[in-house]
Design a protein around this motif. Structure first.
Motif, PDB file in Angstrom:
ATOM      1  N   ASN A 140      12.778  -3.036   4.601  1.00 23.02           N
ATOM      2  CA  ASN A 140      11.381  -3.322   4.295  1.00 23.02           C
ATOM      3  C   ASN A 140      10.561  -2.212   4.930  1.00 23.02           C
TER       4      ASN A 140
ATOM      5  N   TYR B 218       6.613  -0.408   4.826  1.00 30.94           N
ATOM      6  CA  TYR B 218       5.238  -0.379   4.344  1.00 30.94           C
ATOM      7  C   TYR B 218       4.569   0.902   4.832  1.00 30.94           C
TER       8      TYR B 218
ATOM      9  N   GLU C  86       1.884   3.814   3.353  1.00 38.33           N
ATOM     10  CA  GLU C  86       0.968   4.141   2.259  1.00 38.33           C
ATOM     11  C   GLU C  86       0.816   5.641   2.071  1.00 38.33           C
TER      12      GLU C  86
ATOM     13  N   GLU D 241      11.314  -4.676   0.590  1.00 36.45           N
ATOM     14  CA  GLU D 241       9.883  -4.942   0.445  1.00 36.45           C
ATOM     15  C   GLU D 241       9.125  -3.633   0.514  1.00 36.45           C
ATOM     16  N   ILE D 242       8.237  -3.438  -0.432  1.00 36.87           N
ATOM     17  CA  ILE D 242       7.204  -2.406  -0.366  1.00 36.87           C
ATOM     18  C   ILE D 242       5.943  -3.074  -0.880  1.00 36.87           C
ATOM     19  N   GLY D 243       4.804  -2.461  -0.654  1.00 34.69           N
ATOM     20  CA  GLY D 243       3.595  -3.052  -1.207  1.00 34.69           C
ATOM     21  C   GLY D 243       2.365  -2.774  -0.382  1.00 34.69           C
ATOM     22  N   LEU D 244       1.301  -3.413  -0.776  1.00 39.20           N
ATOM     23  CA  LEU D 244       0.007  -3.319  -0.125  1.00 39.20           C
ATOM     24  C   LEU D 244      -0.766  -4.568  -0.532  1.00 39.20           C
ATOM     25  N   ASP D 245      -1.401  -5.221   0.432  1.00 35.04           N
ATOM     26  CA  ASP D 245      -2.093  -6.461   0.055  1.00 35.04           C
ATOM     27  C   ASP D 245      -3.428  -6.163  -0.614  1.00 35.04           C
TER      28      ASP D 245
ATOM     29  N   GLN E 235      -4.385  -1.505  -4.544  1.00 34.71           N
ATOM     30  CA  GLN E 235      -3.027  -2.049  -4.484  1.00 34.71           C
ATOM     31  C   GLN E 235      -2.178  -1.479  -5.625  1.00 34.71           C
TER      32      GLN E 235
ATOM     33  N   SER F  85      -1.482   2.252  -5.054  1.00 33.76           N
ATOM     34  CA  SER F  85      -0.516   2.435  -3.972  1.00 33.76           C
ATOM     35  C   SER F  85       0.894   2.058  -4.418  1.00 33.76           C
TER      36      SER F  85
ATOM     37  N   GLN G 157       4.114   4.365  -4.437  1.00 35.61           N
ATOM     38  CA  GLN G 157       5.292   3.972  -3.654  1.00 35.61           C
ATOM     39  C   GLN G 157       6.533   3.907  -4.535  1.00 35.61           C
TER      40      GLN G 157
ATOM     41  N   TRP H 121       1.969 -10.963  -1.654  1.00 38.45           N
ATOM     42  CA  TRP H 121       1.262 -11.817  -0.718  1.00 38.45           C
ATOM     43  C   TRP H 121       0.647 -12.963  -1.509  1.00 38.45           C
TER      44      TRP H 121
END
Length: 177
Positions: free
Chosen positions: A106, A108, A110, A135-139, A148, A151, A155, A172
């Motif tokens: 996981n 995160y 950016e 897990e990757i992502g941005l809330d 989001q 990004s 990613q 999320w």
């Protein structure tokens, strides 16, 4: 569509301090696996996810790695065709996860330069095994939907340019937030 089955247990506490807890964790995971073992939609079982660095330091990396390997052996006994992994994260990248069929992290980040550099490091850690981003992502709550989406697009592009085998985008929820 395939599923990475996360096997939930109390990873956030000193789970090896109580002599019976490890056996209890294994029994509960066996009960969770039994009804789904061999299902064709299962990509793999994750025997754990992000054990906090403080817990790993408390128990020692060898004891934690051995316990995760024990869980992986149990999964393989119950579902011999299943793939097994542990979903790690940067602060415990030193765990010995040689029992896993593929390396899962996981991450995160950016900044795409930093993400690309860290993916190269993870490819070295993975060695001959495939690397998968758990897990990757941005809330979107703090950043908005447009940022989001932008990004995530960056990613995912960076992840696949680095030769990663696959990626899961973390979602999320309002309830969790």
């Amino acid at each position: 569509l395939v599923v990475l089955v996360g096997l939930p247990w109390e990873q956030h506490v000193a789970f090896l301090d109580e002599p019976t807890r490890a056996d209890d964790i294994e029994r509960r995971l066996e009960a969770a696996i039994r009804p789904i073992a061999g299902h064709p939609a299962i990509l793999a079982f994750a025997v754990g996810n992000e054990i906090p660095a403080g817990v790993v330091r408390w128990h020692g990396r060898n004891r934690v790695s051995e316990f995760l390997a024990r869980l992986a052996s149990m999964v393989r006994r119950m579902d011999p065709g299943a793939l097994v992994t542990y979903v790690n994260f940067p602060t415990t990248e030193y765990l010995d996860l040689s029992f896993s069929d593929f390396v899962s992290f996981n991450v995160y980040l950016e900044d795409m330069e930093r993400l690309s550099a860290y993916l190269a490091r993870l490819q070295n850690i993975a060695g001959e095994r495939p690397l998968l981003m758990g897990e990757i992502g941005l809330d979107s709550h703090r950043n908005g939907l447009e940022k989001q989406a932008s990004s995530l697009a960056s990613q995912l592009r960076t992840v696949f340019e680095a030769g990663v085998a696959g990626a899961f985008v973390f979602a999320w929820t309002d309830e969790w937030h």
